[in-house]
Design an enzyme around this catalytic site. Structure first.
Site, PDB file in Angstrom:
ATOM      1  N   ASP A 173       0.826  -1.202   0.000  1.00 52.60           N
ATOM      2  CA  ASP A 173       0.000   0.000   0.000  1.00 52.60           C
ATOM      3  C   ASP A 173       0.864   1.257   0.000  1.00 52.60           C
ATOM      4  OD1 ASP A 173      -2.774   1.238   0.563  1.00 52.60           O
ATOM      5  OD2 ASP A 173      -1.531   2.081   2.162  1.00 52.60           O
ATOM      6  N   GLU A 217       1.494  -0.608  -5.002  1.00 54.27           N
ATOM      7  CA  GLU A 217       0.575   0.479  -5.318  1.00 54.27           C
ATOM      8  C   GLU A 217       1.442   1.715  -5.544  1.00 54.27           C
ATOM      9  OE1 GLU A 217      -3.332   2.830  -3.572  1.00 54.27           O
ATOM     10  OE2 GLU A 217      -1.717   2.276  -2.205  1.00 54.27           O
TER      11      GLU A 217
END
Length: 555
Positions: free
Chosen positions: A218, A272
């Protein structure tokens, strides 16, 4: 624990991520097994056969760890425990084993930029006070101004407002400030502290040893910070940026790659990475860093042939430069569902206000969504699906304000409605909410309300219907898996294609045509239609309608 995969596995399958179709499971919205209105691991385990039958290769789980849920689990309190709302660690281990038995790989989420303010480290840091060693795991600083009443710098939170929150001393007087680039409940970690690095590598081993086949990282560009914490002008950001895409962030992922490659069957690192510069983006995919990263340029691209061609060319060139597979994605848990986006006059994704309540033609959006799927699946590399898109679900924009839970909505005072609309629990069966999301007799409603119109979009309602979105996804994924021409990097644009149409060949005799123009276009006379996004298009058709994609095989 022993590796759960056979040592004699073929090399091409060991690198499954290179052309895998990966399905994102957002646990709290997938299926509720215990009737409390929140999705859980029991619900997922019950529907693993559905996912295997859909034809995907892997499942990516948004965070399922112990968390106060201030940001839907992206505020992790303990990576080694499953949140009680979802189940137990033993259930997660069983889920991984059951998925593997069905041929599904498992990807878990890690969030290196921050933890929860309930994490043991942060609690210790607060109790220890200024100057304590525990505070060096985070970014504690005294405030500016005569009495320390001003934040240490002018950084702003991704979720709105200042990126700093002030603490209170044990005697109740105002204390130091701490950095949170997201919500105040998500304090940023100091990656200059070796203990932070050691802990995250331990967490990776914990899940890899339990059979996880990879991790999704993330906010992968954000963990490294300029230790000077300088002010900066958001309208003219300096180079390098003080907390996005700093060169030293790559040291983190090189260490992670060495760890992942140390397993008998190497684990995958999937980033990401929101970056506009193709060269900076590709740097994360060098052979000693991540294996793949999300293609947000493609997700953000409008439904326009020329724009999509530019993004496809740039994507393939950037990935080829480092030998990494490209990825293609249309929706996820952070963005407006693409059935809705593609039904609007502006079909790009605007991260700021998400075009809230812009006029939407859902019939047009659905037609384009079907065409976009065949386009995605025909491109070289991996493809990501977001739960519910196989049902043709749209963005739910009329959630009452009092039921919204996304911190973006609350921190912006409602000027940005946030991401709840793409996170509404899935409809499985029945003709009224909760549509089989919760078991029969459950008294707790789903954690976000489902629209009554979804009665026609449940998995049960679409089962066996030749023209349904679910049948279309299953057919497309089955054909993609069987088509040898869709494996590997071979890709070439076809000559003589009209404006507004994308046409390319993969392998020997297989091609894809996507008509994004406003008029029908002739189909080649020496090819047969393998699959069309328009369910009414005859396999012997000689014209390709607008907003339609076909897979063709040359005679």
């Amino acid at each position: 624990m022993a590796d759960q995969h056979a040592a004699a596995e073929p090399a091409e399958h060991a690198q499954w991520w290179r052309d895998a179709v990966i399905y994102q499971v957002y646990p709290r919205s997938f299926a509720d097994g215990d009737g409390d209105g929140i999705g859980d691991l029991t619900g997922v385990r019950d529907r693993l056969p559905y996912l295997a039958d859909l034809g995907v290769d892997a499942l990516w789980f948004s965070p399922w760890y112990a968390s106060p849920q201030a940001d839907a689990g992206y505020d992790v309190a303990d990576y080694r425990r499953i949140d009680p709302a979802f189940g137990t660690l033993e259930q997660a281990e069983a889920l991984i084993a059951e998925a593997h038995a069905l041929g599904l790989q498992i990807v878990v989420d890690v969030v290196p930029n921050h933890v929860s303010d309930r994490h043991a480290w942060f609690r210790e840091a607060l109790a220890a006070g200024p100057g304590a060693e525990a505070r060096d795991l985070f970014w504690f600083r005294p405030g500016r101004g005569a009495y320390g009443e001003l934040p240490p710098n002018d950084w702003q939170s991704v979720f709105g407002g200042s990126a700093w929150a002030r603490t209170a001393n044990p005697d109740g007087t105002p204390g130091e400030w701490y950095l949170h680039l997201f919500a105040p409940e998500q304090p940023d970690l100091n990656w200059n502290n070796p203990k932070v690095r050691e802990e995250h590598e331990s967490v990776l081993r914990f899940w890899f040893d339990r059979g996880a086949d990879g991790v999704r990282i993330d906010s992968a560009t954000m963990p490294a910070k300029d230790p000077a914490l300088p002010d900066f002008d958001h309208t003219a950001p300096p180079a390098p940026h003080p907390y996005i895409d700093r060169d030293d962030v790559h040291d983190i992922y090189r260490a992670w790659r060495a760890l992942a490659d140390g397993y008998e069957r190497p684990r995958a690192l999937i980033g990401e990475v929101w970056l506009g510069d193709p060269e900076r983006f590709a740097a994360y995919l060098r052979p000693d860093e991540m294996h793949s990263a999300f293609n947000f340029d493609y997700l953000n691209c409008p439904w326009d042939a020329a724009a999509l061609r530019r993004v496809i060319d740039a994507t393939l060139a950037a990935h080829a430069s480092v030998g990494a597979p490209a990825t293609w994605v249309l929706s996820n848990h952070d963005v407006t569902r693409h059935v809705t986006r593609y039904g609007r006059a502006d079909t790009s994704f605007g991260l700021s206000l998400r075009q809230h309540k812009a006029p939407t033609d859902l019939e047009l959006g659905t037609r384009r969504a079907r065409a976009a799927l065949l386009l995605d699946l025909a491109l070289p590399g991996g493809c990501y699906l977001y739960q519910g898109e196989e049902l043709g679900l749209w963005e739910v924009e009329d959630i009452p304000d009092e039921l919204r839970q996304d911190p973006i909505f609350h921190r912006t005072g409602g000027t940005d409605i946030g991401r709840d609309g793409c996170r509404v629990p899935l409809p499985w069966s029945g003709d009224r909410p909760p549509f089989g999301f919760s078991p029969e007799g459950a008294t707790a409603p789903p954690w976000l309300p489902q629209p009554q119109q979804w009665a026609a979009y449940t998995a049960q309602a679409q089962e066996g219907r030749a023209e349904s979105m679910l049948t279309f996804y299953r057919t497309a994924l089955r054909l993609r898996r069987a088509e040898r021409g869709l494996r590997g990097p071979d890709f070439r644009w076809l000559p003589g294609i009209p404006a507004g149409v994308l046409g390319f060949a993969r392998g020997d005799g297989f091609s894809c045509l996507a008509n994004l123009s406003g008029a029908a276009t002739p189909l080649p006379e020496d090819a047969d239609v393998v699959l069309a996004s328009d369910p009414g298009l005859d396999r012997a058709a000689r014209e390709l309608p607008s907003d339609t994609t076909v897979w063709l095989r040359q005679r």
